[in-house]
Motif scaffolding. Sequence first.
Motif, PDB file in Angstrom:
ATOM      1  N   VAL A 158      -1.317  -1.079 -11.258  1.00 41.39           N
ATOM      2  CA  VAL A 158      -1.425  -0.415  -9.951  1.00 41.39           C
ATOM      3  C   VAL A 158      -0.339  -0.932  -9.009  1.00 41.39           C
ATOM      4  O   VAL A 158       0.332  -0.157  -8.310  1.00 41.39           O
ATOM      5  CB  VAL A 158      -2.826  -0.636  -9.342  1.00 41.39           C
ATOM      6  N   ASN A 186      -4.516   6.795  -0.029  1.00 40.34           N
ATOM      7  CA  ASN A 186      -3.532   5.741  -0.273  1.00 40.34           C
ATOM      8  C   ASN A 186      -4.158   4.729  -1.227  1.00 40.34           C
ATOM      9  O   ASN A 186      -5.377   4.716  -1.427  1.00 40.34           O
ATOM     10  CB  ASN A 186      -3.044   5.080   1.033  1.00 40.34           C
ATOM     11  N   LEU A 187      -3.344   3.865  -1.806  1.00 42.07           N
ATOM     12  CA  LEU A 187      -3.867   2.897  -2.768  1.00 42.07           C
ATOM     13  C   LEU A 187      -3.007   1.653  -2.780  1.00 42.07           C
ATOM     14  O   LEU A 187      -1.841   1.668  -2.381  1.00 42.07           O
ATOM     15  CB  LEU A 187      -3.926   3.498  -4.173  1.00 42.07           C
ATOM     16  N   SER A 188      -3.623   0.550  -3.216  1.00 39.22           N
ATOM     17  CA  SER A 188      -2.930  -0.714  -3.453  1.00 39.22           C
ATOM     18  C   SER A 188      -3.635  -1.379  -4.622  1.00 39.22           C
ATOM     19  O   SER A 188      -4.630  -0.859  -5.144  1.00 39.22           O
ATOM     20  CB  SER A 188      -2.984  -1.618  -2.212  1.00 39.22           C
ATOM     21  N   LEU A 211      -9.363   5.492 -12.177  1.00 37.54           N
ATOM     22  CA  LEU A 211      -8.155   5.849 -11.436  1.00 37.54           C
ATOM     23  C   LEU A 211      -7.097   6.314 -12.439  1.00 37.54           C
ATOM     24  O   LEU A 211      -6.661   5.554 -13.304  1.00 37.54           O
ATOM     25  CB  LEU A 211      -7.659   4.624 -10.656  1.00 37.54           C
ATOM     26  N   PHE A 224     -10.004   7.003  -0.481  1.00 37.21           N
ATOM     27  CA  PHE A 224     -10.030   8.308  -1.144  1.00 37.21           C
ATOM     28  C   PHE A 224     -10.905   9.284  -0.360  1.00 37.21           C
ATOM     29  O   PHE A 224     -11.669   8.901   0.545  1.00 37.21           O
ATOM     30  CB  PHE A 224     -10.506   8.172  -2.595  1.00 37.21           C
ATOM     31  N   ILE A 281      -8.575   1.081  -2.644  1.00 37.77           N
ATOM     32  CA  ILE A 281      -8.028   2.413  -2.363  1.00 37.77           C
ATOM     33  C   ILE A 281      -8.802   3.065  -1.229  1.00 37.77           C
ATOM     34  O   ILE A 281      -9.919   2.649  -0.895  1.00 37.77           O
ATOM     35  CB  ILE A 281      -8.075   3.325  -3.610  1.00 37.77           C
ATOM     36  N   ARG A 300       0.846  -1.188   0.000  1.00 36.92           N
ATOM     37  CA  ARG A 300       0.000   0.000   0.000  1.00 36.92           C
ATOM     38  C   ARG A 300       0.888   1.247   0.000  1.00 36.92           C
ATOM     39  O   ARG A 300       1.920   1.286   0.653  1.00 36.92           O
ATOM     40  CB  ARG A 300      -0.925  -0.016   1.215  1.00 36.92           C
ATOM     41  N   THR A 325      -6.898  10.083  -4.116  1.00 43.81           N
ATOM     42  CA  THR A 325      -6.710   9.003  -3.153  1.00 43.81           C
ATOM     43  C   THR A 325      -5.889   9.478  -1.961  1.00 43.81           C
ATOM     44  O   THR A 325      -5.051  10.370  -2.072  1.00 43.81           O
ATOM     45  CB  THR A 325      -5.971   7.819  -3.812  1.00 43.81           C
TER      46      THR A 325
END
Length: 718
Positions: free
Chosen positions: A712, A644-646, A668, A652, A650, A611, A642
């Motif tokens: 991603v 954070n994201l993985s 995204l 957001f 995510i 992440r 966002t």
Amino acid sequence: MLNKTDQLLARALAENGMVSGDITALMLKEAAAGEQSFVSLLVSRDIISEEDALKALGSALEIEYVDLLRASVSPQVFQRVPVKIASYYNFFPLAINERVLTVAVSSPLDVKMEDEIRMQLGLDVRCVLSRQEDVVKMLKAHYGIGAETIGRILEQAVPESASQAMEAGQEKIEDIEKQAQEASVIKLVNQILFEAYKKRATDIHIEPYRNKVRLRYRVDGVLYDTNVSPEIRRFIHAILSRIKIMANLNIVERRLAQDGRAVVKTHDQTLDLRVSFIPTPYGESVVIRILPAEMLFSLEKLGLSADQQNVFEGLIVKPHGIIFVTGPTGSGKTTTLYACLSKINTSERKIITIEDPIEYEMEGITQIQVMPEIGWTFGKGLRSMLRHDPDVMMVGEVRDLETAEIAIRVALTGHLVLSTLHTNDAASGITRLIDVGVEPYLVASSVEAFIAQRLVRVICQGCKKEVSLDLKDAIDVEMRKQIAADLRLDSFKDVKLYKGQGCASCNMTGFFGRTGIYENLLVDSMMKELIVKKTPSSQIKKIAISRGMKTLRRDGWLKVIKGITTFDEVVKVTQADEGVLAPQAGSAVAMPVESEEKLVSADEGKRVYSRLESHINIRYKIFRSLDEAARRGYKPENYSATANLSAGGILFFAGETINVGGIVELKLELPDSQEPVSCLAKVVRVEEIEEGKKYHIAIQFLDITSSDRMRVDKFVLE
């Protein structure tokens, strides 16, 4: 009349304590006075099994007992022993060693019979004991169905006239009507039909080829070759003519397809036969569909779970609307509809059906057969049915725009309509109706549910066995992982698999009967909105799954782990569910993410996907009703970034709250100069950051493609 063998068996049973002396004396007295043998009386009264009786008799006479169904026999034995001799003396030839013939019999042969067999075959005879039913089964399996009858026909035939005609260069003239009425041919056809009924066959296929006739039975949806004597090809015209006479068809016409119907009676059941002939280069091919004339239809016996049955029962008591059952030909759609009709078939309701053809007869229901050749179509039949004041109507199949529009308008005017569609899943039924020309608003306002179904074979309960987990078997492990991932189980080791070993009751197939697997798509307010917007069926299916719809495959997996069917059966009739996370390398099973905290592998103690705290531009659209959108002043598309994201989901920022479990359509915008990542996502957590103004929304990707997920993940890692 009693013989020494019966008295010897009675003494052996009493001495071994298997049957009391009083009972044996009573059975001996009944056998002496009646036509049944001593052994058959014991078996019919459930006093002792035939196998135990024969073992006791064999022990007393020092004769071996053999399980005939597991015996292997050399083909040379059948070449040496004609079927007419084996059938006449009621034995099955097992082996020939030097000049000794070993035969399996259900009772010891007397000296006179042994002498007769020795004289006719030139072999000494050695007897072993086997069940009478097994002797008959093995004779049919190795010599072929009706082999004895075919042999007698050949004996009665006079080949001289045919050979003389061939020598003179004349064409052989056959009186096929006379041949078809001969007792031997009638018996042969009856044997083919009765054997199909005993094997639980739903179809009989008789197919002529060059110098060969093939006979196949369809049992539990699978075709099996049935052994027949090669000589049957010489009587194929007579056999087909006999079937035509039974179905009231033209026996002279061999160039055109013909369809007919016949009703026959077995020992305990009346059967409705649907007969269809088609011409082929080597003669006519015929398929006989076997339907019980009287069949008990019950929702409880369709294979529905408790929840699914509640859904069905709720749908069929609605006052109006359409219920569509979808699936390919032979998936049990009509049987399901008849079970529904049987449930609501009361004296207070007028029920009319229109079908092509009428599959089953049901008392208390008016049934109509369409006949397109005279202009009597589904459309005309539906219009006429309305003048008969029906409460419930069943339309065999919606095939065209005319039928669909009439059925929909009938449903809108206060009638309950049941019908079928040929589609692969429930959501595709929506697309099918729109494709044939039905307006989306009509579909949304009239249809109550789309129900997809398939049939899978049921594991035979007589020989069912659990398959032990073998971690070294990659295929076995992968099967369990797939089921665990689809059903959200904690570990693939919790998945149990079963299979049938094969036994006499299931004809060594491992399966006995079939059951249904189902996918119920209820058309509620959200579905209506999606239909009106002409949302693709793939999107509708994903949204329905996210809201709890059980797909065909998942319903199949539930039946697999309950020991009802097998992995292969489910895979054979269903497609993989999109949007389900596949197993990842290095972990037991990569589970779908229900919340942000569950992004951790249970085995590794770390996140499945890394992440990254980063601000990436996103656009999202919330699936909600039009009324709610107007009330909130909702814009078609929102813009945000966002937190954070993985590659699994995510977090957001949003200026409004979204209900947990809600679905958003997401774009995204990764800074890699490629198209935005587009997918559906499910809201798994909502946190209020600033009262009424700012929220953190955690979402899980639902249908992201493998390539986008890799994009991603690569961005996060780099």
